[in-house]
Scaffold this active site. Structure first.
Site, PDB file in Angstrom:
ATOM      1  N   LYS A  94      26.912  59.104  -4.932  1.00  0.00           N
ATOM      2  CA  LYS A  94      27.612  60.011  -5.832  1.00  0.00           C
ATOM      3  C   LYS A  94      26.795  60.193  -7.103  1.00  0.00           C
ATOM      4  CE  LYS A  94      31.974  59.539  -6.526  1.00  0.00           C
ATOM      5  NZ  LYS A  94      31.993  61.029  -6.483  1.00  0.00           N
ATOM      6  N   GLU A 103      33.501  57.957 -12.836  1.00  0.00           N
ATOM      7  CA  GLU A 103      34.033  57.987 -11.460  1.00  0.00           C
ATOM      8  C   GLU A 103      34.136  56.570 -10.920  1.00  0.00           C
ATOM      9  OE1 GLU A 103      31.124  60.533  -9.627  1.00  0.00           O
ATOM     10  OE2 GLU A 103      32.418  62.301  -9.794  1.00  0.00           O
TER      11      GLU A 103
HETATM   12  O1  DER Z   1      28.973  63.945  -8.828  1.00  0.00           O
HETATM   13  C1  DER Z   1      29.778  63.517  -8.011  1.00  0.00           C
HETATM   14  O2  DER Z   1      29.895  62.304  -7.736  1.00  0.00           O
HETATM   15  C2  DER Z   1      30.587  64.508  -7.231  1.00  0.00           C
HETATM   16  O3  DER Z   1      31.778  63.910  -6.767  1.00  0.00           O
HETATM   17  C3  DER Z   1      29.739  64.942  -6.051  1.00  0.00           C
HETATM   18  O4  DER Z   1      29.353  63.794  -5.408  1.00  0.00           O
HETATM   19  C4  DER Z   1      30.469  65.865  -5.082  1.00  0.00           C
HETATM   20  O5  DER Z   1      30.325  67.134  -5.574  1.00  0.00           O
HETATM   21  P1  DER Z   1      30.765  68.412  -4.678  1.00  0.00           P
HETATM   22  O6  DER Z   1      32.200  68.151  -4.255  1.00  0.00           O
HETATM   23  O7  DER Z   1      30.655  69.552  -5.656  1.00  0.00           O
HETATM   24  O8  DER Z   1      29.821  68.507  -3.515  1.00  0.00           O
END
Ligand code: DER
Length: 213
Positions: A94, A103
């Protein structure tokens, strides 16, 4: 297109995990944006949300969902977030959206981490997606040298400052067969704030569109 449809489906399917009166942990990214829109349709059912980024906070507030301080809520029942890569053991890369530190904090505070992805995120071995690492700015070159010593190719995400005022290094060229060990190793380096590996604590549920992986 198909990817957007899968992201929307995953975001909408995750609503089934939202309990009555819950404070919901909310991640960041385009897939989570669909989840937040879906959450708005059941907002009278929840007490509020804990957000992992200024971006998600703005979208939650636009829908009139109260954004709460994690220090005030204590442990959460549910965290919903996307991923850049997911291996067969539900371990994740991530940080594509530069929100990895908050997160990881909200995920750690949550009993159940439901990860919402489209099929393009599924891999056998993590690492094709460059591994994001949040660093204290003064330590950028130091951490870069230690990454090179570990066989990686560090690239500064120049121009990006995280919500915490830090910088991001993206590491290219690793096939990560033991993500738990690498996460532990990188976390030791002074100046590293967070590593975009969710392996010590993988997702509990992964939704690929409306299907549980
Ligand atoms: O930055 C992050 O961790 C986001 O959750 C990423 O991993 C997923 O982004 P997306 O849903 O726009 O593909």
């Amino acid at each position: 297109n198909d990817t957007a449809a899968q992201k929307r489906l995953a975001g909408e399917t995750a609503i089934r995990y939202v309990e009555e009166g819950a404070v919901v942990g909310v991640g960041t990214g385009s897939t989570v944006a669909y989840f937040i829109d879906a959450l708005a349709t059941v907002k009278e059912r929840i007490r509020g949300a804990v957000s992992s980024s200024e971006q998600s906070t703005a979208q939650l507030r636009k829908h009139g969902i109260e954004v709460l301080d994690l220090n005030a809520t204590g442990p959460l029942a549910l965290y919903v977030d996307g991923a850049d890569e997911c291996d067969p053991h539900k371990r994740l890369i991530k940080g594509g959206g530069a929100a990895l530190t908050r997160e990881k904090i909200v995920a750690e505070a949550s009993a159940k981490f439901v990860c919402i992805i489209d099929a393009s995120k599924r891999v056998d071995v993590l690492g094709r997606f460059p591994l994001p690492i949040e660093v204290i700015p003064m330590a950028r070159s130091l951490v870069g040298r230690e990454i090179v010593a570990l066989g990686g190719n560090p690239v500064w995400r120049d121009g990006v400052v995280t919500d915490n005022g830090n910088w991001i290094i993206d590491v290219h060229g690793w096939q990560i067969a033991d993500p738990v060990a690498l996460e532990r190793e990188l976390n030791q380096i002074p100046g590293v704030v967070a590593v975009g590996l969710f392996a010590r604590r993988p997702a509990d549920v992964v939704l690929v569109g409306d299907r549980e992986m």
